[in-house]
Design a protein around this motif. Structure first.
Motif, PDB file in Angstrom:
ATOM      1  N   THR A 183      15.547  44.394 -34.958  1.00 41.19           N
ATOM      2  CA  THR A 183      15.869  43.052 -34.963  1.00 41.19           C
ATOM      3  C   THR A 183      16.049  42.736 -36.377  1.00 41.19           C
ATOM      4  O   THR A 183      17.002  42.081 -36.570  1.00 41.19           O
ATOM      5  CB  THR A 183      14.837  42.302 -34.187  1.00 41.19           C
ATOM      6  N   VAL A 200       4.307  47.739 -24.456  1.00 40.11           N
ATOM      7  CA  VAL A 200       4.141  49.060 -24.928  1.00 40.11           C
ATOM      8  C   VAL A 200       2.830  49.490 -24.681  1.00 40.11           C
ATOM      9  O   VAL A 200       2.445  50.759 -24.150  1.00 40.11           O
ATOM     10  CB  VAL A 200       4.596  49.055 -26.266  1.00 40.11           C
ATOM     11  N   VAL A 244       6.710  42.644 -26.613  1.00 47.18           N
ATOM     12  CA  VAL A 244       7.248  44.120 -26.325  1.00 47.18           C
ATOM     13  C   VAL A 244       6.033  44.829 -26.757  1.00 47.18           C
ATOM     14  O   VAL A 244       5.746  45.929 -25.831  1.00 47.18           O
ATOM     15  CB  VAL A 244       8.353  44.446 -27.494  1.00 47.18           C
ATOM     16  N   ASP A 245       5.112  44.605 -27.640  1.00 42.58           N
ATOM     17  CA  ASP A 245       4.214  45.584 -27.897  1.00 42.58           C
ATOM     18  C   ASP A 245       3.053  45.416 -26.697  1.00 42.58           C
ATOM     19  O   ASP A 245       2.528  46.676 -26.394  1.00 42.58           O
ATOM     20  CB  ASP A 245       3.440  44.863 -29.221  1.00 42.58           C
ATOM     21  N   ILE A 299      22.627  41.110 -30.922  1.00 38.45           N
ATOM     22  CA  ILE A 299      22.951  42.875 -31.208  1.00 38.45           C
ATOM     23  C   ILE A 299      21.164  43.087 -31.219  1.00 38.45           C
ATOM     24  O   ILE A 299      20.855  44.123 -30.438  1.00 38.45           O
ATOM     25  CB  ILE A 299      23.330  43.065 -32.680  1.00 38.45           C
ATOM     26  N   GLY A 300      20.221  42.505 -31.886  1.00 31.64           N
ATOM     27  CA  GLY A 300      18.785  42.670 -32.098  1.00 31.64           C
ATOM     28  C   GLY A 300      18.004  42.777 -30.798  1.00 31.64           C
ATOM     29  O   GLY A 300      17.512  43.722 -30.369  1.00 31.64           O
ATOM     30  N   TYR A 340       6.952  53.113 -31.634  1.00 31.01           N
ATOM     31  CA  TYR A 340       7.758  52.161 -30.850  1.00 31.01           C
ATOM     32  C   TYR A 340       7.859  50.832 -31.216  1.00 31.01           C
ATOM     33  O   TYR A 340       8.888  50.338 -31.375  1.00 31.01           O
ATOM     34  CB  TYR A 340       7.310  52.360 -29.185  1.00 31.01           C
ATOM     35  N   THR A 341       6.645  50.246 -31.345  1.00 30.01           N
ATOM     36  CA  THR A 341       6.741  48.724 -31.729  1.00 30.01           C
ATOM     37  C   THR A 341       7.352  48.378 -33.075  1.00 30.01           C
ATOM     38  O   THR A 341       8.191  47.321 -33.195  1.00 30.01           O
ATOM     39  CB  THR A 341       5.266  48.261 -31.673  1.00 30.01           C
ATOM     40  N   ILE A 375      10.918  35.485 -33.022  1.00 31.59           N
ATOM     41  CA  ILE A 375      11.054  36.901 -33.254  1.00 31.59           C
ATOM     42  C   ILE A 375       9.685  37.634 -33.314  1.00 31.59           C
ATOM     43  O   ILE A 375       9.534  38.560 -32.651  1.00 31.59           O
ATOM     44  CB  ILE A 375      11.515  37.383 -34.761  1.00 31.59           C
ATOM     45  N   PHE A 432      16.122  49.995 -26.243  1.00 34.19           N
ATOM     46  CA  PHE A 432      15.218  50.543 -26.636  1.00 34.19           C
ATOM     47  C   PHE A 432      14.182  51.124 -25.517  1.00 34.19           C
ATOM     48  O   PHE A 432      13.527  52.215 -25.187  1.00 34.19           O
ATOM     49  CB  PHE A 432      14.307  50.634 -27.813  1.00 34.19           C
ATOM     50  N   MET A 433      13.595  49.795 -25.025  1.00 32.58           N
ATOM     51  CA  MET A 433      12.534  49.964 -23.637  1.00 32.58           C
ATOM     52  C   MET A 433      12.953  51.038 -22.909  1.00 32.58           C
ATOM     53  O   MET A 433      12.334  51.857 -22.279  1.00 32.58           O
ATOM     54  CB  MET A 433      12.442  48.462 -23.413  1.00 32.58           C
ATOM     55  N   ALA A 485      19.102  44.198 -37.953  1.00 30.11           N
ATOM     56  CA  ALA A 485      20.503  43.886 -37.532  1.00 30.11           C
ATOM     57  C   ALA A 485      20.675  42.456 -37.919  1.00 30.11           C
ATOM     58  O   ALA A 485      21.910  41.944 -38.583  1.00 30.11           O
ATOM     59  CB  ALA A 485      20.160  43.521 -35.943  1.00 30.11           C
ATOM     60  N   GLY A 516       8.300  40.442 -30.470  1.00 31.20           N
ATOM     61  CA  GLY A 516       7.755  41.612 -30.847  1.00 31.20           C
ATOM     62  C   GLY A 516       6.140  41.782 -30.184  1.00 31.20           C
ATOM     63  O   GLY A 516       6.033  42.710 -29.783  1.00 31.20           O
ATOM     64  N   MET A 517       5.457  40.617 -30.113  1.00 37.63           N
ATOM     65  CA  MET A 517       4.254  40.778 -29.321  1.00 37.63           C
ATOM     66  C   MET A 517       4.320  41.140 -27.873  1.00 37.63           C
ATOM     67  O   MET A 517       3.622  41.855 -27.403  1.00 37.63           O
ATOM     68  CB  MET A 517       3.452  39.578 -29.832  1.00 37.63           C
ATOM     69  N   PHE A 532      12.656  54.459 -24.142  1.00 38.06           N
ATOM     70  CA  PHE A 532      11.549  55.003 -24.380  1.00 38.06           C
ATOM     71  C   PHE A 532      10.751  55.249 -23.002  1.00 38.06           C
ATOM     72  O   PHE A 532      10.007  56.042 -22.845  1.00 38.06           O
ATOM     73  CB  PHE A 532      10.626  53.847 -25.219  1.00 38.06           C
ATOM     74  N   TYR A 533      10.997  54.121 -22.116  1.00 37.67           N
ATOM     75  CA  TYR A 533       9.943  54.282 -21.071  1.00 37.67           C
ATOM     76  C   TYR A 533      10.623  54.472 -19.441  1.00 37.67           C
ATOM     77  O   TYR A 533      10.259  54.101 -18.575  1.00 37.67           O
ATOM     78  CB  TYR A 533       9.090  52.984 -21.107  1.00 37.67           C
ATOM     79  N   VAL A 554      16.655  46.090 -28.615  1.00 34.52           N
ATOM     80  CA  VAL A 554      15.109  46.072 -28.051  1.00 34.52           C
ATOM     81  C   VAL A 554      15.104  46.252 -26.724  1.00 34.52           C
ATOM     82  O   VAL A 554      14.499  47.556 -26.054  1.00 34.52           O
ATOM     83  CB  VAL A 554      14.501  44.789 -28.072  1.00 34.52           C
ATOM     84  N   VAL A 583      10.691  45.832 -33.741  1.00 34.50           N
ATOM     85  CA  VAL A 583      10.725  44.673 -34.552  1.00 34.50           C
ATOM     86  C   VAL A 583      11.662  45.015 -35.821  1.00 34.50           C
ATOM     87  O   VAL A 583      12.693  43.945 -36.170  1.00 34.50           O
ATOM     88  CB  VAL A 583       9.392  44.261 -35.284  1.00 34.50           C
ATOM     89  N   PHE A 597      21.515  38.295 -33.999  1.00 31.53           N
ATOM     90  CA  PHE A 597      20.331  38.014 -33.084  1.00 31.53           C
ATOM     91  C   PHE A 597      20.616  38.726 -31.548  1.00 31.53           C
ATOM     92  O   PHE A 597      19.698  39.573 -31.393  1.00 31.53           O
ATOM     93  CB  PHE A 597      19.911  36.675 -33.061  1.00 31.53           C
TER      94      PHE A 597
END
Lengths: 410, 307
Positions: free
Chosen positions: B247, A305, A301-302, A243-244, B239-240, A294, A251-252, B250, A298-299, A255-256, A248, B244, A241
């Motif tokens: 995660t 984005v 992050v979305d 690592i996940g 990207y999205t 989780i 990545f952000m 992983a 994800g939401m 990406f940005y 993230v 997910v 978890f």
């Protein structure tokens, strides 16, 4: 103006990063965890034959149902209740504060009887509709009983026949109270007085509500057990978890770039607040709850984005950075609102109609969605405003490039 | 700029999804699912070893018999101990010889033990809980349709919910086809997938709605508009789903044996949840809209016959 914005941004960034590093671990571990993640108390109950009732398959299945009621009434999240062999039942309780008391409640037969002075049984616990603990004006702790229609009739008959005499309320052979009957009681209600504490009244009400056991059971074993997922799996999954989450965050940034950094700060604040709220609500975290987290991350992050994609698109239209950001937020907000509200609606339904793991999932997801709506629109927005106000980023490409360069569509 | 016409090729996507789901349904009705002990019950073995043993060693010994995802609980002083003498193992029902082999193997690898209990145990998830989950989910779907119909229009709501039904069926199909084990966490995985699917779909629908309002000329090409909306949101979609999926992957790669199937369900679900927004939900909306327009056109012709 420039300086002020920069200072504000720097303060927020430093505060969030420091708080995250300092509190994330202690906070995460201070939230109560369920049986699957933390383990708990393992109790084995055994049905024993008595002259009145023999143990059989049907009786044991009924005991399982009553155990479910009792454990649920204790407010414990996702216990395990399982038949073992012919005449045993395993009950596993997640982190109970006082296991002995809980086990005591589980093992009670809870056979309630109303007897007259000659020892005749007028009605029993099966005639009850409900039982609740109460404190009356004198500060006495009592259990108020409500009878079923048939029970009310029986109780009226019993009291009518015994005016001027006493009726004993007997639990498992012990007289709880023996009030004097002054007049027939026809309302279908009665109270049991003489409880020492409100907690005792609560446990008694709980036992009466869940019904009497059809056979006598005794506790043959209690012990502490590890998580049902296995401590090894839990350790590994915690690592996975981390690592996940790390990926993230990375990545952000990739990406940005600068915007991604802002999003990461928002996400850190988001996770901290979500865990804090779960702790305040005294929620018990289980694997389904983590699934909800989780999805809600994800939401979140979305949402970020979406804001940045709109932002880049507006810039391609040739607007200034400030105008692009304002327009981008406005357009992204509609989408974020729709997707989050849909999720919140679904979570509310799952919370009210669902049981066990479904409820656990709904709590974290619903809470997460409400919070994400807040952090994406305020945290990210203010940070971006200050970032642009501070005027430190001059290369537009630092706000992130698109995978698919899109010509402006008019 | 020539872009691949996604919506125009919708028959291909419909066929692809149908094939998976039909194969899955056939498999579900013939082979069914590989249900875990939460649903079926199994055998409980309680051992007291002479020396303290490590849960990792027990797991790896069980793994040699394909029982790596058994429920193994150590009973030590603290519940977070990985080492203890008293070990409780719940496995699926084993034959006499299988059990003998596993027990001998444990003794060879981890030393002598005393068998405290060895008994059949029942299921921990009843029909009630499953029916409750199904009902709660169905009600939430109805409300999702209602909300989207209110904010967009009914055709969007229907397409979004059909897409999430699609995703649920695909995940169920994959689990039936691969015979991967379904345990109690599968319910949570399905709920997560449904939540992801609908969020992902709404983003594209929102773009379609915006384009309809701002750029759509009367009688314009609806397929072109749908394609454009997909491509405008494609960077975000990729990207999205990447974040997910990372995660979930992983969790699958580094996570424990007992959460592997849960992570696998999430991976399949996130991938198809993302796929379905582009290749199922949006084409379905176009199909519904074109069907509606054809019917309206027909009615017009009947009402005002060309003279």
């Amino acid at each position: 103006m420039k300086r002020e914005s920069f200072v504000k941004l720097a303060v927020v960034v430093i505060c969030v990063v420091v708080a995250f590093i300092a509190f994330i671990k202690p906070l995460a571990y201070s939230i109560r965890q369920g049986l699957d993640l933390q383990g708990g108390t393992h109790v084995v109950l055994e049905g024993v034959d008595t002259p009145q009732a023999k143990v059989n398959d049907d009786a044991m299945n009924r005991v399982v149902k009553i155990m479910e009621n009792r454990v649920n009434a204790m407010g414990l999240t996702e216990p395990v209740i399982q038949r073992e062999g012919q005449n045993r039942i395993i009950v596993e309780l997640p982190g109970v504060k006082d296991p002995d008391k809980a086990i005591d409640v589980l093992g009670k037969t809870a056979m309630l009887e109303f007897k007259d002075e000659d020892g005749n049984v007028g009605l029993t616990g099966t005639d009850l509709k409900d039982a609740r603990e109460e404190t009356d004006q004198q500060g006495q702790n009592l259990v108020s009983l409500e009878f079923s229609d048939e029970g009310a009739k029986k109780f009226a008959d019993l009291t009518a026949e015994n005016v001027g005499r006493t009726i004993a309320i007997v639990l498992d052979g012990n007289v709880l109270t023996a009030p004097n009957v002054k007049e027939p009681i026809t309302g279908g209600k009665a109270v049991i007085t003489g409880n020492r504490s409100i907690e005792e009244a609560h446990n008694l009400a709980l036992l009466l509500r869940s019904g009497a056991l059809p056979v006598k059971v005794q506790v043959v074993e209690t012990r502490t057990v590890g998580p049902t997922l296995g401590q090894d799996s839990k350790d590994k999954s915690e690592f996975a978890f981390a690592i996940g989450v790390g990926a993230v965050i990375l990545f952000m940034l990739v990406f940005y770039r600068v915007s991604g950094f802002v999003a990461d700060i928002s996400l850190m604040a988001y996770v901290l607040i979500l865990l804090f709220l779960l702790k305040m609500l005294d929620a018990t975290l289980t694997l389904p709850g983590i699934a909800g987290i989780i999805l809600s991350v994800g939401m979140a992050v979305d949402a970020n984005v979406l804001i940045f994609e709109h932002f880049k698109e507006e810039m391609r239209f040739g607007k200034t950075i400030r105008a692009s950001m304002n327009a981008g937020f406005k357009r992204a907000f509609v989408t974020i609102l729709d997707s989050h509200l849909t999720t919140i609606i679904a979570s509310v339904v799952l919370f009210f109609f669902g049981t066990g793991p479904i409820k656990g999932f709904a709590i974290t997801l619903g809470l997460g969605a409400v919070l994400s709506l807040f952090t994406a629109t305020t945290m990210t927005q203010y940070q971006m405003k200050w970032l642009i106000g501070a005027d430190i980023v001059h290369n537009h490409r630092l706000f992130g490039a698109s995978l698919f360069s899109e010509k402006a569509v008019k | 700029m020539n872009r691949f016409d996604i919506v125009g090729h919708r028959k291909i996507w419909y066929t692809f999804s149908s094939l998976i789901i039909i194969a899955g349904l056939i498999c579900m009705f013939t082979k069914g699912f590989n249900l875990g002990i939460d649903f079926t019950g199994g055998t409980l073995i309680n051992l007291e070893f002479e020396n303290t043993v490590d849960i990792n060693d027990i797991r790896s010994a069980m793994n040699d018999y394909g029982l790596g995802n058994s429920q193994i609980q150590m009973s030590g002083n603290a519940s977070s101990d990985t080492k203890a003498q008293n070990v409780m193992i719940r496995t699926k029902d084993l034959s006499q010889t299988e059990r003998q082999e596993v027990m001998t193997d444990l003794q060879n690898k981890l030393g002598d033990y005393k068998v405290l209990r060895e008994e059949k145990v029942g299921a921990t998830i009843g029909k009630d809980l499953i029916m409750n989950a199904v009902w709660a989910t169905l009600i939430s779907w109805l409300l999702i349709i209602a909300y989207i119909s209110y904010r967009f229009e009914f055709k969007f709501g229907l397409a979004a919910v059909l897409a999430l039904v699609h995703d649920t069926l695909v995940v169920l199909s994959v689990f039936s086809l691969t015979q991967k084990e379904i345990d109690s966490s599968f319910i949570a995985a399905i709920l997560t997938i449904v939540g992801y699917s609908v969020t992902d779909t709404i983003v594209i629908f929102d773009r379609i709605r915006e384009n309809l309002k701002l750029h759509f000329k009367r009688g314009g090409d609806i397929e072109e508009l749908a394609n454009r909306s997909i491509y405008q949101t494609l960077t975000r979609s990729i990207y999205t789903v990447t974040t997910v999926l990372v995660t979930a992957v992983a969790l699958y790669v580094f996570g424990g044996d007992t959460t592997k199937d849960f992570a696998f369900a999430l991976i399949v679900g996130f991938a198809f949840g993302s796929y379905s927004s582009i290749f199922t939900a949006t084409p379905l909306w176009v199909t519904f809209r074109e069907y509606g327009e054809k019917r309206r056109a027909k009615r017009k012709i009947v009402a005002n016959p060309v003279k």
